[in-house]
Design a protein around this motif. Structure first.
Motif: not given
Length: 425
Positions: A121, A124-125, A137
């Motif tokens: 995550l 992605q962030y 997110i």
């Protein structure tokens, strides 16, 4: 708002040399199957070993108290932070207190999938620019971190250190180093070494959420600290290309807000290798016995090639640079000069000069400025790094006194010192 003046310049040395080196020499000896180096006439009788995997071990026996001081030093700090991820070495330092798959967890099999998800995550962030999506997110990160915390044991490392009698547990990150320091009773040596070996075997980056907040708070305190702001600006002007001035240990706000657990793991794997680390022990032990225990404890570490930060030399400073920095603190002045590489004659001279100017008792600043109350306070010092040093003079004016007047008082002491050196030459 109060004004601060920071003056930067090139330091000009006057003198014919440095005191002759004393008769200390490196020697080699072997004891109980281990070869080590030592320095003649060393009152600490320290032994310098290099194990088969490249790990440096420094042992200094002192049986006055039944305690041992420990340092694990890593030759990596903010200089080796990626330019796109400053503050990374400091983040890693915090995470080395969070345990492994063996301690710091109640159920690692259940915790690991959540930690892996958190790592993904964050990636992605970091790659997302849309504010709404980033918020979404981060909400997932927050939720997953909460679930993972059900399996983590906060502060278990600290509790384990205290359980074996340790009184202090800390670490620091700087330009070229990250150092972990502990102390423990000498009768707990086996337990302590087993804990440290496990700690550096395969650290798990858990409870990252709370460490983010801790580092944010450190950064925020620095942003509100006038002395910190002056030091950062001074470093940037003294070192326009070197990482000493181009990236701070704590990192930029942008990078702190976008951490990457993947990059932190890469950093650990790259620099936390035995040929780039040193174990230092001083205290109540038998060196012949201790080296065997350290060797056995850290034999699992495998040597790897390490490429360290090797910048191009800075160009000479040819003019005085001045900058005003504003903040709530009382006015003060800093005059800083770029120094020289470690162990050079020039750097040793600068260190000596700083002591002649300011030593708390009989320095030129102490006698001529502080004791005569010509300024509110004044001091001098020399900070040595690997590639360069920083010679610094500082003072705080009395009421009604200008910074220009204080600057002249400081520089006058340099002129006094120059005259003394010329007379002795």
């Amino acid at each position: 708002m109060k004004k601060k003046l920071l003056a930067l310049s090139l330091f000009l040395l006057i003198g014919s040399g440095i005191m002759a080196q004393s008769g200390y020499q490196w020697k080699t000896a072997t004891s109980d199957g281990y070869t080590y180096k030592y320095v003649t006439n060393d009152p600490t009788k320290s032994r310098f070993y290099t194990l088969k995997n490249g790990l440096t071990v420094i042992l200094s026996q002192n049986v006055k108290e039944p305690t041992i001081e420990f340092r694990m030093a890593v030759r990596a700090g903010s200089n080796t932070d990626p330019r796109t991820a400053t503050g990374l070495a400091h983040y890693l330092e915090h995470l080395l207190f969070k345990g492994t798959d063996k301690f710091g967890t109640m159920d690692y099999a259940k915790e690991k999938p959540l930690l892996d998800k958190i790592g993904g995550l964050y990636e992605q962030y970091n790659k997302t620019t849309d504010p709404a999506k980033r918020k979404e997110i981060y909400a997932q990160i927050d939720k997953t971190s909460g679930l993972a915390s059900n399996y983590s044991i906060a502060n278990e490392y600290d509790k384990m250190i205290k359980a074996i009698g340790g009184q202090s547990s800390n670490a620091h990150t700087w330009y070229e180093e990250t150092v972990y320091n502990e102390d423990f009773p000498s009768n707990a040596t086996d337990k302590f070494l087993a804990l440290q070996a496990e700690r550096f075997r395969n650290p798990v980056f858990r409870i990252f959420h709370t460490e983010l907040e801790a580092v944010y708070e450190e950064k925020n305190r620095g942003l509100d600290n006038d002395a910190w702001k002056m030091d950062e600006k001074m470093s940037a002007l003294l070192f326009p290309t070197h990482n000493y001035g181009q990236q701070t240990t704590i990192g930029t706000i942008e990078h702190l807000k976008n951490p990457s657990l993947v990059e932190i793991r890469k950093y650990y794997n790259k620099y936390y290798v035995p040929n780039n680390m040193a174990v230092v022990l001083a205290g109540d032990f038998n060196p012949d016995e201790m080296i065997k225990k350290v060797d056995k404890s850290f034999a699992f570490m495998q040597s790897k090639p390490v490429t360290l930060y090797n910048p191009a030399p800075e160009k000479p400073l040819t003019k005085i640079q001045k900058v005003d920095i504003y903040g709530p603190s009382a006015e003060s002045i800093e005059i800083s000069y770029r120094g020289y590489a470690e162990n050079s004659k020039q750097s040793m001279l600068l260190d000596l000069i700083s002591s002649i100017l300011s030593n708390g008792k009989a320095g030129l600043f102490d006698i001529n400025l502080n004791k005569q109350q010509k300024v509110l306070r004044s001091s001098a010092g020399y900070q040595q790094m690997k590639d360069y040093g920083v010679f610094n003079m500082s003072a705080q004016p009395k009421q009604g006194q200008t910074l220009t007047e204080v600057q002249k008082l400081l520089l006058d002491q340099i002129e006094i010192l120059k005259k003394v050196i010329l007379m002795k030459a």
